[in-house]
Write a protein that holds these residues in place. Sequence first.
Motif, PDB file in Angstrom:
ATOM      1  N   UNK A   1       0.800  -1.234   0.000  1.00 52.02           N
ATOM      2  CA  UNK A   1       0.000   0.000   0.000  1.00 52.02           C
ATOM      3  C   UNK A   1       0.832   1.283   0.000  1.00 52.02           C
ATOM      4  N   UNK A   2       2.012   1.220  -0.611  1.00 57.33           N
ATOM      5  CA  UNK A   2       2.851   2.416  -0.712  1.00 57.33           C
ATOM      6  C   UNK A   2       2.153   3.510  -1.523  1.00 57.33           C
ATOM      7  N   UNK A   3       1.478   3.099  -2.592  1.00 54.72           N
ATOM      8  CA  UNK A   3       0.806   4.057  -3.468  1.00 54.72           C
ATOM      9  C   UNK A   3      -0.675   4.138  -3.093  1.00 54.72           C
ATOM     10  N   UNK A   4      -1.091   5.329  -2.674  1.00 50.23           N
ATOM     11  CA  UNK A   4      -2.478   5.552  -2.266  1.00 50.23           C
ATOM     12  C   UNK A   4      -3.219   6.359  -3.332  1.00 50.23           C
ATOM     13  N   UNK A   5      -4.514   6.459  -3.173  1.00 51.84           N
ATOM     14  CA  UNK A   5      -5.384   7.152  -4.133  1.00 51.84           C
ATOM     15  C   UNK A   5      -4.918   8.583  -4.398  1.00 51.84           C
ATOM     16  N   UNK A   6      -4.463   9.271  -3.346  1.00 49.01           N
ATOM     17  CA  UNK A   6      -4.053  10.668  -3.472  1.00 49.01           C
ATOM     18  C   UNK A   6      -2.823  10.851  -4.364  1.00 49.01           C
ATOM     19  N   UNK A   7      -2.073   9.763  -4.572  1.00 44.34           N
ATOM     20  CA  UNK A   7      -0.814   9.841  -5.316  1.00 44.34           C
ATOM     21  C   UNK A   7      -0.975   9.564  -6.808  1.00 44.34           C
ATOM     22  N   UNK A   8      -2.195   9.275  -7.233  1.00 40.30           N
ATOM     23  CA  UNK A   8      -2.438   8.863  -8.616  1.00 40.30           C
ATOM     24  C   UNK A   8      -3.416   9.821  -9.279  1.00 40.30           C
ATOM     25  N   UNK A   9      -3.106  10.239 -10.507  1.00 43.57           N
ATOM     26  CA  UNK A   9      -4.022  11.153 -11.200  1.00 43.57           C
ATOM     27  C   UNK A   9      -5.146  10.378 -11.880  1.00 43.57           C
ATOM     28  N   UNK A  10      -6.261  11.026 -12.062  1.00 42.05           N
ATOM     29  CA  UNK A  10      -7.430  10.419 -12.702  1.00 42.05           C
ATOM     30  C   UNK A  10      -7.063   9.927 -14.101  1.00 42.05           C
ATOM     31  N   UNK A  11      -7.443   8.678 -14.381  1.00 41.25           N
ATOM     32  CA  UNK A  11      -7.209   8.114 -15.708  1.00 41.25           C
ATOM     33  C   UNK A  11      -5.836   7.532 -15.938  1.00 41.25           C
ATOM     34  N   UNK A  12      -5.004   7.508 -14.915  1.00 39.87           N
ATOM     35  CA  UNK A  12      -3.645   6.967 -15.063  1.00 39.87           C
ATOM     36  C   UNK A  12      -3.678   5.449 -15.280  1.00 39.87           C
TER      37      UNK A  12
ATOM     38  N   UNK B   1      -4.919  -1.209  -3.950  1.00 39.75           N
ATOM     39  CA  UNK B   1      -5.724  -1.550  -5.122  1.00 39.75           C
ATOM     40  C   UNK B   1      -7.178  -1.088  -5.014  1.00 39.75           C
ATOM     41  N   UNK B   2      -7.838  -1.404  -3.901  1.00 40.45           N
ATOM     42  CA  UNK B   2      -9.271  -1.126  -3.765  1.00 40.45           C
ATOM     43  C   UNK B   2      -9.608   0.351  -3.928  1.00 40.45           C
ATOM     44  N   UNK B   3      -8.730   1.221  -3.447  1.00 40.95           N
ATOM     45  CA  UNK B   3      -8.999   2.657  -3.520  1.00 40.95           C
ATOM     46  C   UNK B   3      -8.422   3.320  -4.774  1.00 40.95           C
ATOM     47  N   UNK B   4      -7.338   2.740  -5.309  1.00 36.53           N
ATOM     48  CA  UNK B   4      -6.699   3.331  -6.495  1.00 36.53           C
ATOM     49  C   UNK B   4      -7.417   2.904  -7.778  1.00 36.53           C
ATOM     50  N   UNK B   5      -7.839   1.643  -7.847  1.00 39.44           N
ATOM     51  CA  UNK B   5      -8.425   1.091  -9.075  1.00 39.44           C
ATOM     52  C   UNK B   5      -9.561   1.938  -9.665  1.00 39.44           C
ATOM     53  N   UNK B   6     -10.503   2.429  -8.860  1.00 35.38           N
ATOM     54  CA  UNK B   6     -11.641   3.167  -9.437  1.00 35.38           C
ATOM     55  C   UNK B   6     -11.264   4.422 -10.218  1.00 35.38           C
TER      56      UNK B   6
END
Length: 282
Positions: A211-222, A243-248
């Motif tokens: 879980x190093x990469x969280x939702x806040x660290x990823x831009x929409x559509x990446x 995964x659960x929070x980033x995937x959407x």
Amino acid sequence: MQILDGKSLALKIEETLKEEVQLLNKKQITPGLAVILVGDDPASQSYVNMKAKACKRTGIYSTTHEMPKSITQDSLLQTINMLNQNPNIDGILVQLPLPQHINTTTILEAIAPHKDVDGFHPFNVGRISANLEGFTPATPMGVITLLQAYDINLKGKNVVIVGTSNIVGKPLGALFLNHKSTITLCHIYTNNLIEHTKNADILCVAVGKPNLITKEMVKEGAIVVDIGINRLENGKIIGDVDFNNVAPICSFITPVPGGVGPMTIASLLQNTIKATKIRANL
């Protein structure tokens, strides 16, 4: 959001390789892969078993040389030298990590470059970096193959790779560069990691930290490629991405397991067949 299904693609690649092996067999040629396993690390044993099963499915002859953790470096080098000279062995793979008393660089450099199906020998590393023909490390090769299978155009994309190992991060950066991507390599000393990851069109993570990469660290559509493999105390396997929070919010994402892992093994088999064809002047 679409799942990048490495498991299904790997099975398709295996079917193609199976047909190639049958054609080689008709010419009295049998591809051969030798794996060297030092010690009794459960993860390493598991990987080696998966590779052996994949070889069996495709018709590649495989042999595993299991050695005790106390093996001397000289003894290990003797085994590699023997395999280098064995005409029935096209590929040699030393399962990493090795025990601390063994110099990993010395071992990897001892493998004949034309049998280096893991792509770790400096000769092959240099050729891939220079965008020349050579053996590409299996995991980076699998990542690129997976993205291309989903018709993802790599040219001009901002690619951020978190993790700079010689096995994954660095060669993966070279491959993206060869495909005309703009790359950023991040590591443990990178300041404000989020500033880099948030700008990524394609984000690849290979650190080994759940879980190093969280939702806040990823831009929409990446597009997110999770290369990390972490076993939790309850036995569950997860990656480096939440995964659960980033995937959407992604356009594409790899699952763990079932994403990059199967592609790594498929790529290793592809390299073995390539080595066989080089040996047979095909």
